[in-house]
Write an enzyme that holds these catalytic residues in place. Sequence first.
Site, mmCIF file in Angstrom:
data_model
loop_
_atom_site.group_PDB
_atom_site.id
_atom_site.type_symbol
_atom_site.label_atom_id
_atom_site.label_comp_id
_atom_site.label_asym_id
_atom_site.label_seq_id
_atom_site.Cartn_x
_atom_site.Cartn_y
_atom_site.Cartn_z
ATOM 1 N N HIS A 233 -1.512 -4.891 2.390
ATOM 2 C CA HIS A 233 -1.923 -3.723 3.763
ATOM 3 C C HIS A 233 -1.628 -2.882 3.029
ATOM 4 O O HIS A 233 -2.400 -2.025 2.610
ATOM 5 C CB HIS A 233 -1.081 -4.223 4.741
ATOM 6 C CG HIS A 233 -1.866 -2.795 5.673
ATOM 7 N ND1 HIS A 233 -2.243 -2.554 6.691
ATOM 8 C CD2 HIS A 233 -1.166 -1.246 5.402
ATOM 9 C CE1 HIS A 233 -2.882 -1.288 7.729
ATOM 10 N NE2 HIS A 233 -1.724 -0.587 6.796
ATOM 11 N N GLU A 234 -0.704 -1.960 2.205
ATOM 12 C CA GLU A 234 -1.257 -1.020 1.494
ATOM 13 C C GLU A 234 -0.942 -1.215 0.111
ATOM 14 O O GLU A 234 -2.523 -0.031 -0.504
ATOM 15 C CB GLU A 234 0.828 -0.478 0.714
ATOM 16 C CG GLU A 234 1.350 -0.109 2.010
ATOM 17 C CD GLU A 234 1.040 0.838 2.462
ATOM 18 O OE1 GLU A 234 0.563 1.264 2.898
ATOM 19 O OE2 GLU A 234 1.674 0.384 4.619
ATOM 20 N N HIS B 223 -5.036 -0.375 0.323
ATOM 21 C CA HIS B 223 -5.364 1.584 -0.111
ATOM 22 C C HIS B 223 -5.186 1.404 -0.345
ATOM 23 O O HIS B 223 -6.505 2.774 -1.762
ATOM 24 C CB HIS B 223 -3.910 2.719 0.618
ATOM 25 C CG HIS B 223 -4.066 1.781 2.518
ATOM 26 N ND1 HIS B 223 -4.920 2.953 3.926
ATOM 27 C CD2 HIS B 223 -2.801 1.844 3.436
ATOM 28 C CE1 HIS B 223 -5.019 2.915 4.474
ATOM 29 N NE2 HIS B 223 -3.378 2.309 5.167
ATOM 30 N N HIS C 223 -8.795 1.152 -2.869
ATOM 31 C CA HIS C 223 -10.171 1.780 -1.897
ATOM 32 C C HIS C 223 -9.133 2.926 -3.436
ATOM 33 O O HIS C 223 -11.023 3.371 -3.540
ATOM 34 C CB HIS C 223 -9.682 2.005 -1.088
ATOM 35 C CG HIS C 223 -11.298 2.654 0.161
ATOM 36 N ND1 HIS C 223 -10.751 3.016 1.681
ATOM 37 C CD2 HIS C 223 -11.952 2.601 0.097
ATOM 38 C CE1 HIS C 223 -12.089 3.511 1.903
ATOM 39 N NE2 HIS C 223 -12.795 3.363 0.761
#
Length: 801
Positions: free
Chosen positions: A580-581, A584, A587
Site C-alpha cells: 500500500h505505502e 503511494h 505515484h
Amino acid sequence: MQPSLARRVASRGLWRQKPFIQPLTQNYICNDCLRKSRRIGPTTIGARYLHQSITPHPSIDPLQQIPPSVAFSSTEKHDDALLRSIFDSPDAYKSFSSSTPKPRTGLFQNRFLTTPKGFIVFANSCLKKARRVVDRVSRATSQEDHIRIIKDLDRLSDLLCRVLDLSDFIRNTHPDPNFVRAADRAFQSVYEYMNILNTTTDLYTALKAAMFNPTVVEHWDEVSRSVGRTLLADFEKSGINLPDKSKRRFVTLSNEISQLGRDFVNAASTANPYITFTKDKLDGMQPWTIASLSRITASGIVYLPVRGPVGHHALQTVKNGNVRREIWEAQQKAPREQIVLLENLLKKRAELARLVGRESHSAVTLVDKMARSPEAVTTFLHSMLSHTRPFANKEVAAITAQKSKSNPSDPTVYAFEKDYYLHKVVEEQKSRLGDPDISSYFSLGTVMQGLSRLFTRLYGIRLVPRETAPGEIWNDDVRRLDVISDTEGHIAVVYCDLFQREGKNPNPAHFTVRCSRAIDEEEILEEKLEEGESDGMATARNKDGVLYQLPTIALICDFSTPPGSSTPLLGFGEVTTLFHEMGHAIHSIVGRTRFHEVAGTRCPTDFAEFPSILMEHFARSPEVLSLFARHYRTDAPLPQELLQKRVQMGKLMENSETYQQVLLALLDQELHSPLALESSFDSTQVYRNLNRQHGLFPLMQGEEGGSWQGYFTHLFGYGGLYYSYMLDKAIADKVWKEVFAGDPVSRDAGERYKEEVLRWGGSRDPWKCIGRLLGREDLVEDAEGRMEEVGRWGAEVAVAV
C-alpha cells in the site's frame, strides 16, 4: 483551512498524506487503520512468533534464480540479490554500507543539514530566493513576464515546500531533540512568511492578469493551464477577494480552526480511560495480556484501558456479557469537553464557508475534488449503502448463527456483542482452515525484492540499494534505494525506515520529502545549480536532457524481528501494508511532472489513495507472489493452498466493514453540512440517528447510543473527504478487474496504467485518467451519473467475493 498560499502549500504538501492519527480500536475503524493497529501479546513483537522455531538466516547466493520473463544482466542480478540481503541481514547491510568511505553530508544529502543549526540557514536560503520570485511576479507587466508566471509561482511553491515538507518530516521522526527543535523553528519561519504573503493580493492580481490574457494563455500547454486554473481557484476559495474586514475575519477563523483541530486530535479520549475489574471478571482474556497491564493492585484489581488493543481484545474474549457491555459503553462515550471542541470546530468551519460564499465546509472542500459537490458524495455513498447492505447482512447472519448456538432464545447480536461473536467465527474459521501462518515466506528482504521485480515487469524500473554517507540518514536502520528506469536512468530516491524501534511512531506512512520538478536552463544559470549552489539533494537529466530535481521519498513502517533471529518476517497484513505505502511511492516516482505543484501524489485528495489501494490487489495476487514469496530458510516457494486459505480468512466481514465505512463517511458529510450553523445542532444526535437508521447491529432496549464521534479524529484531518477511501477502493477494484486481473505482471497493462494515470500526477482530471484507462470517455462527460455508477462498482466486487 489556511489562507491562500499557506493553504495551497499545506494541502499539496505533507498534509496531503495520511495523517499521523493513532488508530482507534473502537466501534468502526477504517480498514487501513485496522491494518495498522499493533498486535498485542506478551511482547510488542506479537503473538505470531511465540511458537515459531528460529534458525539463523542462510547466506544468500548473489546469483539466485530470477523468476522468468525478465532477462537481468549480471549487475541487475547482483542488485536484486543485494536488495534482499540488506533488508534481511543487519550484518550484510553493515558490510555493504561501510564498504566505501564517504565524506560527511547532511540529512537527505542536503548540504545545509549537517547540524541542527543548518535548518535555519536552509530556511533563510530558500526564503531569500522566494522573495526574489515574489518580487518578480508582483512587478510583472510585460507579456513575457506573464508567460512565465506559472513557472514562477510553481518555483515559489517548491521553495517553500522543500523546507516545510522536509522540516515537518524531521520534527516528527528524528530521534535527536536538537534536530527536532531546529526543524520546528525552520518550519515556523517559513510558515509565518506564507502568512505575510497572504496579506497582499499582488500574486493573485498578477496571476489573474495572465490567466485572462488570451495571447499569454496560447503560449501555455495543457498542464500549465491546469496549474494556473488550480492556483487561481485556490486563491479565490481562500477569500482573496473579500473586503479587508472579512479578510481579517477569514485569517482569524483559519487560525482558530487550526488550533481547535490540533486540540481535538490531541485530547481524543474516552470519558473514563480505565475501568476496574477483579481478575475473575476478565475470564477469557489471554493471561499474558492481563499480566502486561501496568496497573494491577495487590488485591487483584485490574485497571483495564478502555481504548486501544487491550480494550478491543477484552471485547473479543471476555466471557461475562455484562463486563463486555460496560467496556463497550465506556468506549462509546467521549468527554463532554471533547464534544464541545468538535462542535466549535465544525461551527467555525461552517462560518468560514459562509464567509467565502459557500453553503457548507463540505462544499468548499469538494469544489476541486473528483466528487465536485456534497450532493455527488451523498449520491455515491447511498449507492454504496444500497448495493453493499445485502452482502453485509449475509456476514451479519454468520455472527447471528454463532450467538444462536449459545443463546437460541435471543439470537440477536447487539452492538456491544459484535466483537465477541465475530471473534468466535474467526476462531472457527482458523480451526477449519488450519490458521495458516505464512510469515516465514515473507522476509522483509524478499518482499522488497518482489516489489522491485514487479515494478521491473510493469514499468521497467527497479530498486537499487545505495550506500549512505555519514549524516545522510536519521537512524542507522534506514536503507536508501535509488530508483532506476531502463529508459531514463536515475529517477527517484527512496529512504526506507521500516524497522521497529523504541520511541518510533508505529503508523505506516509515505512522505514526499521533496517533489519532482523540471529546472530550466535559465534557473540553472541564475542559481548556479551545477556549481554547488544547490542544496545538494539528488538531481538528474531525463532522456530529453532536461534537468529534474528527483522526488525524494521516505517510507515509514514498524516491522519487528522474531526473538532469536536477525531476519524480520512479515505477516500477510504487513505485506499488504508495505505494498500500500509503495503504491503511494510509485505515484510519486512515476509522476515526475515539470511542475512541483502537480507532481506525484499532489492530486485531488479523493484520488490520492487509488494507486495505493490498487497495489493491495497485487499483494494478494498468486502471480505476483510467485515472483518472490519463498521460505526465508529453505527458499521453498509459498504453497498456493496456504495462500488461498490466508486470503479467504482476510475476506471475512469485508462487506460489513465497507458498509460501516460508508456510514462514517455519511457522518463526516452531515457534520460538515449547513446543519453545523443551526442553533439546535447536536453532533451526538447526528451520530446516533445514523446508527439507528442504517446500523448493522442494534442497541439493547433502553440504550441511547454513545458519542463516539468525539474521538473520531479523522473528522479534522479529512473534513468532508472521508469518503475518499471508499471511492478510490471502488475505482481500484474496477481497474484491477478490467486491466490487471487477467495478467497482473503484464508489461502492456503496466505501461497503459503508467501512461494514463501515474505519469500525470495531479496535472490531469482524474476522471479523464480513469476514463482513458478503462476506455470509458463517458466518465469524463457524465458528471451527474458517474458517482452513482462508481457506487455500483463496489457491489460488483461484493458479488465476486
